[in-house]
Design an enzyme around this catalytic site. Structure first.
Site, mmCIF file in Angstrom:
data_model
loop_
_atom_site.group_PDB
_atom_site.id
_atom_site.type_symbol
_atom_site.label_atom_id
_atom_site.label_comp_id
_atom_site.label_asym_id
_atom_site.label_seq_id
_atom_site.Cartn_x
_atom_site.Cartn_y
_atom_site.Cartn_z
ATOM 1 N N LYS A 102 12.388 6.512 25.699
ATOM 2 C CA LYS A 102 12.314 6.580 27.058
ATOM 3 C C LYS A 102 14.140 6.589 28.295
ATOM 4 C CE LYS A 102 8.517 4.113 29.360
ATOM 5 N NZ LYS A 102 7.595 4.536 29.410
ATOM 6 N N LYS B 298 1.023 -0.946 0.087
ATOM 7 C CA LYS B 298 0.155 -0.108 -0.026
ATOM 8 C C LYS B 298 0.736 1.366 -0.363
ATOM 9 C CE LYS B 298 -3.457 2.563 2.362
ATOM 10 N NZ LYS B 298 -2.774 3.689 2.650
#
Length: 558
Positions: free
Chosen positions: A183, A84
């Site tokens: 993080k 796609k």
């Protein structure tokens, strides 16, 4: 890489309607190539007709590398959506050039951009010295600032912060929050340090991040995580604002999850747990999914189990309990409790605050087995990563697994759950409530005004005049026969028209975000015939959005 297998979905738990849908439509859908869009427009048809599941061929161990685990899930989504992405490229390039471009950008998205490893000394209260280790990983800077929590744990490692940072990138993309993922972790057990020592560690860690350019309102914005909260975020904000951010009017936007007095936002503490509730709500009220699981829609009469009674577990438990579900077991690192008649979250919270543990709670019995294997409708793993593995997945009895924690399910366990028709609501969607409300707090700090302050009275007066106008219209038409016709709103409506508080706005925006993202995941799952594989659907959505940013921005210096 992943190997994809597809087969007709004839779930053992499904009711007659779901089985009928599978029988009627499996033949048509089985003729399609894997990952190809479905023609069915009704949710139940695409769900019941076909399912994809996968196995990680190169990584079969029961305790896989966490970052490799996330990369594997990424690969699964990328292989589904690649065609796609190639088709959607609006360039004059050949098919081969387009595919090379797509694969190149996917390779850019996947790895961690930066990992900072730190060590610094602190002097403890007894006069001894200790060297503290810490890390900050920035997975992606396709959007800035980067965003992600800071956790204090002896289990912190480079692999863990890289994995969690990558999850943050995809999590933000899934819920349309314009941040890159990051993080941090400090390798300590906070229970072994005094408050004074923890403040020293937090402030010094903040300075080390600042020196390396790993913190700032437009660069990298930490938040609370495991064993950190408002207190630590307040120390971080004060340290940054008092030093490197002294001349920055937006300095307090360098971190979120702060106390209200320091620029925090109402609703942030409960945001992740509330997001877990809304995430479950969106799927448990979807009849097409519930028919496959052999369940009735809604929370009423559903039982659930919570692993981890921290911030996420507590607030998830509170909201599910409030809407009619019954918590029958709670597990912590030091033990578990069980009561088939239900456990009240407020009573358990009060007991833990007083005694420091859930063990000994008088209205429940100790549970000796694995909390993950308790017979229930909904299992909420809200502790740490890799709790559901190839070893225990066959014994899990829940029909829905709601991933309140980050990465609680290994790829092998994920495959087993799909084979058993267990609905896994994935972490990168379900626990995104925290970063969503952190985004609202960040915007509040940049705008320097609380939500609702500029419009509160105007909205209240407008609603009052609207009701008054209705009343006067009715009196002009009918009043001559019966006098005045007072318009008396119900108590609930009165609260609503009085004007939305900051908490009301935050709660409403969070609910809308979780609902919209759930619909996107459901749509993608149907489009690619993924059935119950919501994790792959969520990764597909995240990859498409991150890819679009890279593709349209262009790739610099290549």
């Amino acid at each position: 890489m992943y190997r994809y297998l597809a087969k007709a979905l004839l779930p053992s738990r499904a009711g007659p309607a779901a089985l009928g849908s599978a029988a009627n439509h499996s033949a048509a859908l089985l003729g399609r190539g894997r990952g190809q869009p479905a023609a069915a427009s009704q949710p139940g048809l695409a769900l019941a007709a076909r399912r994809h599941y996968s196995e990680l061929v190169a990584d079969r161990e029961d305790d896989p590398n966490f970052f490799k685990m996330v990369e594997g899930f990424f690969d699964r989504g990328a292989s589904i959506v690649e065609d796609k992405l190639v088709k959607d490229l609006r360039t004059q390039e050949s098919e081969e050039q387009k595919r090379n471009r797509v694969r190149g950008i996917l390779r850019i998205i996947k790895p961690c951009n930066h990992v900072l490893s730190l060590s610094f000394p602190i002097r403890r209260d007894d006069g001894s010295w200790e060297v503290i280790e810490g890390y900050r990983a920035q997975h992606s800077q396709h959007r800035t600032p980067c965003k992600g929590g800071i956790r204090y744990s002896t289990d912190v490692s480079v692999d863990e912060v890289k994995a969690l940072a990558s999850l943050m990138t995809y999590k933000c993309a899934v819920v349309d929050v314009p941040f890159g993922g990051a993080k941090a972790g400090v390798k300590i057990n906070p229970k072994n340090y005094t408050e004074n020592e923890l403040e020293k560690i937090t402030r010094r860690f903040t300075m080390e991040l600042a020196k390396k350019g790993f913190i700032g309102p437009g660069v990298d914005v930490p938040a609370p995580d495991m064993n950190t909260g408002e207190r630590e975020m307040s120390w971080i904000a004060d340290t940054y604002a008092s030093t490197i951010g002294h001349y920055d009017i937006n300095a307090h936007a360098c971190v979120t999850g702060k106390p209200i007095s320091q620029g925090g936002i109402h609703g942030r503490i409960s945001a992740t747990g509330r997001g877990v509730f809304h995430g479950i709500e969106n799927f448990i009220n979807e009849a097409s999914y519930m028919s496959i699981l052999g369940m009735t829609p809604g929370f009423r009469d559903k039982t659930f189990v919570v692993q981890g009674f921290g911030n996420v577990g507590l607030h998830s438990m509170r909201y599910l309990h409030r809407f009619g579900a019954k918590c029958i077991a709670v597990g912590e690192s030091d033990g578990s409790i069980w009561n088939p008649d239900g456990i009240d979250p407020k009573e358990l919270e009060d007991f833990k605050l007083q005694h420091g543990s859930i063990l000994g709670f008088p209205k429940a019995k100790p549970y000796e087995g694995s909390i993950l294997e308790v017979d229930c409708d909904i299992l909420i793993p809200a502790a740490t990563e890799k709790q559901l593995t190839k070893s225990n997945a066959p014994r899990v009895k829940a029909k829905i697994i709601a991933e309140g924690a980050n990465g609680p399910t290994t790829p092998e366990a994920d495959k087993i759950f799909l084979e058993r028709n267990i609905l896994v609501i994935p972490d990168l969607y379900l626990n995104a409530g925290g970063v969503t409300v952190s985004y609202f707090e960040w915007l509040k700090n940049l705008n320097h005004v609380s939500y609702g302050r500029l419009t509160f009275k105007y909205e209240r007066d407008s609603n009052y005049h609207l009701l008054l106008s209705v009343q006067e219209s009715l009196e002009r038409k009918f009043g001559k026969h019966g006098g005045t016709i007072p318009i008396v709103p119900t108590a609930e409506f009165q609260d609503s028209i009085s004007g939305a508080s900051e908490k009301d706005i935050v709660h409403s925006a969070l609910a809308y975000t979780m609902e919209r993202s759930a619909r996107q995941i459901m749509h993608t799952a149907m489009k690619y015939n993924l059935g119950l594989d919501l994790r792959t659907a969520a990764y597909v959505n995240a990859i498409e959005k991150v890819f679009k940013v890279y593709s349209e921005a262009g790739v610099t210096f290549t």
